[in-house]
Write a protein that holds these residues in place. Structure first.
Motif, PDB file in Angstrom:
ATOM      1  N   GLY A  12      45.816  28.242  39.478  1.00 20.11           N
ATOM      2  CA  GLY A  12      46.638  29.277  40.086  1.00 20.11           C
ATOM      3  C   GLY A  12      45.847  30.403  40.740  1.00 20.11           C
ATOM      4  O   GLY A  12      46.420  31.205  41.482  1.00 20.11           O
ATOM      5  N   LEU A  13      44.572  30.477  40.473  1.00 15.92           N
ATOM      6  CA  LEU A  13      43.762  31.530  41.097  1.00 15.92           C
ATOM      7  C   LEU A  13      43.723  31.293  42.601  1.00 15.92           C
ATOM      8  O   LEU A  13      43.395  30.187  43.044  1.00 15.92           O
ATOM      9  N   PRO A  14      44.028  32.333  43.413  1.00 18.02           N
ATOM     10  CA  PRO A  14      44.188  32.137  44.864  1.00 18.02           C
ATOM     11  C   PRO A  14      42.917  31.705  45.586  1.00 18.02           C
ATOM     12  O   PRO A  14      42.988  31.015  46.597  1.00 18.02           O
ATOM     13  N   SER A  15      41.764  32.144  45.105  1.00 18.57           N
ATOM     14  CA  SER A  15      40.508  31.785  45.761  1.00 18.57           C
ATOM     15  C   SER A  15      39.376  31.972  44.770  1.00 18.57           C
ATOM     16  O   SER A  15      39.577  32.478  43.664  1.00 18.57           O
ATOM     17  N   ASP A  16      38.175  31.573  45.171  1.00 15.11           N
ATOM     18  CA  ASP A  16      37.027  31.729  44.268  1.00 15.11           C
ATOM     19  C   ASP A  16      36.577  33.184  44.160  1.00 15.11           C
ATOM     20  O   ASP A  16      35.623  33.488  43.431  1.00 15.11           O
TER      21      ASP A  16
END
Lengths: 112, 112
Positions: free
Chosen positions: B59-63
């Motif tokens: 679920g994390l939008p990006s690194d």
């Protein structure tokens, strides 16, 4: 992954009428279905929940029904009052894990 | 008893800066969740912790987003090189096992 759709996005009712909000989900392994109420500027709070082994649950003016075959569940509020005005979110959880997917929310207006 | 607390309550940062958001869950709660809520929108699931472990980071939008939890208690959500689209309210919640989630007051992040 799980997809949760919530309808309607906005609902306006007269005080004393009933309100119904429906959610559909895609993952048949989902087995916990809570409903949260979020008043303006406040944090979400649980108002009722249901597990997959139960078809209906009631708590005073609030009830939730679950149809696992059709993969949908609904929130029913009877005898609505102005203080019921808020945004309501359904959510779906597979209790094999903790990932919780929320619906987009329904803004309920109860007119006095 | 004390509920879920988050700090800071508001954070304004310049684009490109890193920010850290903190969550103190209810004592004894095994699970901790992070969500993002844009203005007038629903709750976007970011990550959950079971103890100190985060089994699902999808679920994390990006690194640029990362999170950790230490001692089965406090959690920190870090956003590196912030962008304007990161502006939102970041909500933390905790629960005992997979039961009711108790939400914190949120951190309102504004990226200028």
């Amino acid at each position: 992954g799980e997809n949760v759709e919530q309808h309607p996005s906005t609902l306006s009712v007269q005080e004393g009428d009933s309100a119904v909000i429906k959610c559909t989900y895609s993952d048949s392994a989902s087995n916990y279905f809570p409903w949260y109420k979020q008043e303006l500027g406040k944090r979400p709070q649980l108002i009722i929940d249901i597990r997959s082994n139960v078809g209906e649950k009631k708590d005073q003016r609030i009830a939730v029904t679950l149809n696992k075959t059709a993969k949908h569940f609904s929130l029913h509020i009877t005898e609505t009052q102005p203080e019921d005005s808020a945004v309501y979110f359904c959510a779906v959880l597979n209790t094999g894990g903790f990932k919780t997917i929320f619906g987009a929310g329904t803004r309920l207006f109860v007119k006095a | 008893g004390a509920g879920v607390s988050q700090s800071p309550s508001n954070k304004v940062t310049e684009k490109g800066k890193d920010v850290e958001l903190r969550c103190d869950p209810i004592s004894g709660h095994t699970a901790l969740y992070w969500y993002r809520q844009s203005l007038g929108q629903g709750l976007e699931f970011l990550i959950y912790f079971q103890g100190n472990s985060a089994p699902d980071k999808s679920g994390l939008p990006s690194d640029r987003f990362s999170a950790e939890r230490t001692g089965g208690s406090v959690s920190t959500l870090t956003i590196q090189r912030t962008q304007q689209e990161d502006s939102a309210v970041y909500l933390c919640a905790s629960s005992f096992l997979q039961f009711e989630q108790y939400f914190g007051p949120g951190t309102r992040l504004t990226v200028t």
